[in-house]
Design an enzyme around this catalytic site. Structure first.
Site, PDB file in Angstrom:
ATOM      1  N   GLU B 216       0.842  -1.191   0.000  1.00  0.00           N
ATOM      2  CA  GLU B 216       0.000   0.000   0.000  1.00  0.00           C
ATOM      3  C   GLU B 216       0.872   1.232   0.000  1.00  0.00           C
ATOM      4  OE1 GLU B 216      -2.274   0.282   3.547  1.00  0.00           O
ATOM      5  OE2 GLU B 216      -3.263  -1.612   3.151  1.00  0.00           O
ATOM      6  N   HIS B 258      -4.795   2.130   6.092  1.00  0.00           N
ATOM      7  CA  HIS B 258      -4.062   1.814   7.306  1.00  0.00           C
ATOM      8  C   HIS B 258      -3.252   3.017   7.755  1.00  0.00           C
ATOM      9  CE1 HIS B 258      -4.602  -2.402   5.703  1.00  0.00           C
ATOM     10  NE2 HIS B 258      -5.254  -2.366   6.835  1.00  0.00           N
TER      11      HIS B 258
END
Lengths: 353, 299
Positions: B216, B258
């Site tokens: 990510e 996140h």
């Protein structure tokens, strides 16, 4: 959570980092007792204040009211200031850059120092801190004792306030005092402090308004990012970014559903997630339906739901019944349909009518 | 074979009497994992519904079960530092932290302490680790579907996202590509074991033929793996799926997904990760469904 400059400077004062003589004003007519020239600083959360006219030098008192009125009306990156910081201008011989942050290469706090302020961390030298079993220790830094004192104070602030970033840019170095022959003092010209949301806002869920017309309720931190990529790849305009991870109770999903679907001009809603490890899909989709019932006017646009995980079959049986009895335009997909395929379906349904 | 967890894994669960801890314990036992002991301060002497004895401290548990080689931490975020410190001090070789939203300052301290004691720390925000058909620790793979989603085989999976461990494994299994071990490393700003740490283990594992990573935007863990591939430390084929390309259009410092996914100054962007991995020879998947297709070209 990103603090505004004046909030950062209040923390600096608490930890003994010198800051300019200053007054925080919330209206242009406020009286202030400062030596001119002064610097007006718009208190907005933008990193480009200087470039965009948010920092203005006023040489004489007679110009103050006009300049303050202007800056209060100046929109910077979508923000109008509620407050303006007025500071006595500092005459420095040098501008430094100094910051504390966490680095993902060494997975530890790092201090970054540069004798060239204004440019930022990219041109700074970065040093890892050492863990001494019960505290973090600064490495041996070149520089005057007064600079090291500022670095130590900034480290204390960084650790005790649970910051992710504590940055002084520029850090002004003052001329040496003629009498003492010492090196000059340091004064923090700016303050950028980001606090750890895990500590200050642990229950916050990220939400961003993305101005598009397809509402998204995405599950999972990673899958939600991926799904936005995929929706945009297929030509969809996401209305929002939101994410619920873990195993949220129905009430949390209900609240998020109302928030996301209350936006006007929506053409579709995409409820999406990968195969869940342990999220109760029934509970999650029950929350969605409860939220949906509270949205007015009642959504008639297509709602594409792609979920998989524990109790998925029960959840879909419930959704089918709700769609039939209450007249919602549901399109239900399980693991046999790829997430990316459901994105394509969502885009087609949303923009075909 | 597999990495990190296998039939010899013997687990102690810190926080076993909580809701998440007891569910994880039950599902691990149902999968065949040996859960020897639990720790909840103040509840020592009890036995859980699943028959696992509870102790007040890690030291107390180890005095009765010295064969424990894995600790699973499922305590609430404010107590993670104290709990993990107990297991690190006891030099339990593998410590997996499931708890989310652990303060970054606490994580930095745990990582430093784990390095000093040479123990492997996975997480925080790890969904767990599974070696299909052998053992699993954590919340990975719910009991009703676990055998359909995670199947034994030769693909190693490393993911920042917990949800994507199951999605990717299901897609792999449907394509008859089983997994050696699937590791949820968590998506926090600071994490214990990262892509490279786990890839090194897969590199040595005879049964792992290729590695799939889900990365990510944010941090530099993907870039570090790319550098190790360039230098020849990692030679097994890597297929990478990197999320967060859309976020390149957002203001800097925006925190997404996140906690580690901070968009900042060009560093750690999805585009820079993809470029680095591609240059190092990784195959880049644009969707999860691309992964088996890409693997077929190299296996």
């Amino acid at each position: 959570m990103k603090l505004l400059e004046y909030q950062g400077k209040e923390l600096f004062e608490k930890y003994g980092i010198p800051v300019p003589t200053r007054v925080l004003v919330d209206n242009p007519a406020q009286e202030l007792d400062l030596k001119f020239p002064v610097v007006l600083k718009s208190q907005v959360p933008s990193g480009e204040r200087r470039k965009k006219g948010g920092i203005v030098i006023v040489k004489e008192k007679k110009d103050l009211l006009d300049s303050l009125s202007n800056i209060f009306q100046k929109n910077i990156d979508g923000f109008l200031p509620e407050k303006v910081l007025v500071e006595e201008k500092i005459d420095s011989i040098k501008e430094w850059y100094l910051s504390l942050s966490y680095d993902t290469d060494c997975r530890a706090p790092v201090v970054a120092v540069s004798p060239v302020g204004g440019t930022g961390i990219d041109s700074a030298r970065v040093f890892e801190l050492y863990w001494k079993g019960d505290h973090w220790e600064l490495p041996q830094l070149q520089g005057s004792p007064r600079l090291l004192k500022v670095a130590q104070a900034l480290l204390d602030l960084f650790l005790q306030e649970n910051a992710l970033l504590a940055e002084i840019n520029p850090l002004f170095e003052l001329p040496a005092s003629p009498a003492g022959g010492q090196d000059g003092s340091f004064i923090a010209g700016d303050a950028k402090v980001i606090l750890d949301d895990n500590v200050v806002n642990p229950s916050d869920r990220p939400y961003l308004d993305l101005q598009g017309d397809i509402a998204i309720l995405a599950s999972g931190g990673g899958a939600s990012l991926l799904n936005l990529d995929i929706l945009m790849h297929h030509g969809g305009n996401p209305a929002n970014y939101v994410e619920y991870s873990g195993n949220p109770p129905a009430s949390v999903v209900e609240e998020l559903t109302v928030k996301v679907l209350s936006r006007p001009g929506l053409k579709g809603c995409w409820v999406v997630g990968g195969t869940a490890n342990f999220t109760d899909i029934y509970e999650t989709l029950l929350g969605f339906v409860q939220g949906l019932r509270k949205v007015s006017p009642k959504p008639t646009y297509p709602i594409v739901i792609r979920r998989d995980g524990p109790r998925q079959k029960e959840a879909f049986a419930m959704l089918k019944e709700v769609a039939e009895k209450e007249g919602y335009n549901f399109h239900l997909y399980g693991p046999e349909t790829a997430m990316s395929e459901s994105a394509r379906i969502m885009v087609r349904l949303a923009y075909s009518s | 074979m597999s990495i990190l967890v296998d039939i010899n894994t013997k687990v102690l669960i810190q926080g076993i009497t909580g809701k998440e801890g007891s569910r994880a314990a039950r599902e691990m036992i149902a999968y065949g994992t040996k859960v020897l002991a639990g720790v909840t301060p103040g509840k020592g002497g009890q036995t859980t519904e699943d028959g696992v004895p509870v102790f007040n401290s890690v030291a107390e548990a180890l005095s009765q079960f010295p064969e424990v080689n894995t600790a699973l931490v499922v305590v609430p975020a404010p107590f993670v530092l104290a709990a993990a410190t107990e297991s690190i001090e006891a030099e339990i070789p593998l410590i997996d932290i499931l708890t989310e939203k652990v303060p970054v300052a606490a994580v930095a301290k745990m990582i430093a302490a784990a390095k000093a004691k040479r123990v492997t720390l996975v997480g925080p925000s790890s969904v767990g680790i599974i070696s299909p058909g052998r053992a699993k620790i954590g919340s990975i793979g719910s009991s009703e579907m676990v055998h359909a989603i995670f199947t034994p085989g030769s693909i190693g999976v490393i993911s920042k996202s917990g949800g994507m461990t199951a999605e990717i494994s299901r897609i792999l299994s449907e394509a008859s590509l089983g997994q050696s071990t699937v590791v949820g490393i968590g998506g926090d700003l600071l994490i214990g074991a990262d892509f490279l740490d786990i890839a090194r283990l897969f590199e040595k594992d005879e049964d792992t033929k290729a590695v799939v990573i889900f990365g990510e935007v944010g941090g530099t863990y993907e870039e570090q793996l790319a550098a190790a591939m360039e230098s020849g430390t990692i030679t097994k084929p890597v297929v990478a799926l990197i999320a967060g390309q859309f976020s390149e259009k957002l203001p800097q410092d925006t925190v997404l997904g996140h906690a580690g996914a901070i968009v900042s100054k060009g560093r750690g962007s999805a585009a820079s990760k993809i470029a680095a991995l591609k240059k190092a020879g990784a195959l880049i998947a644009n969707t999860p469904e691309d992964i088996p297709t890409l693997l077929r070209t190299i296996l």
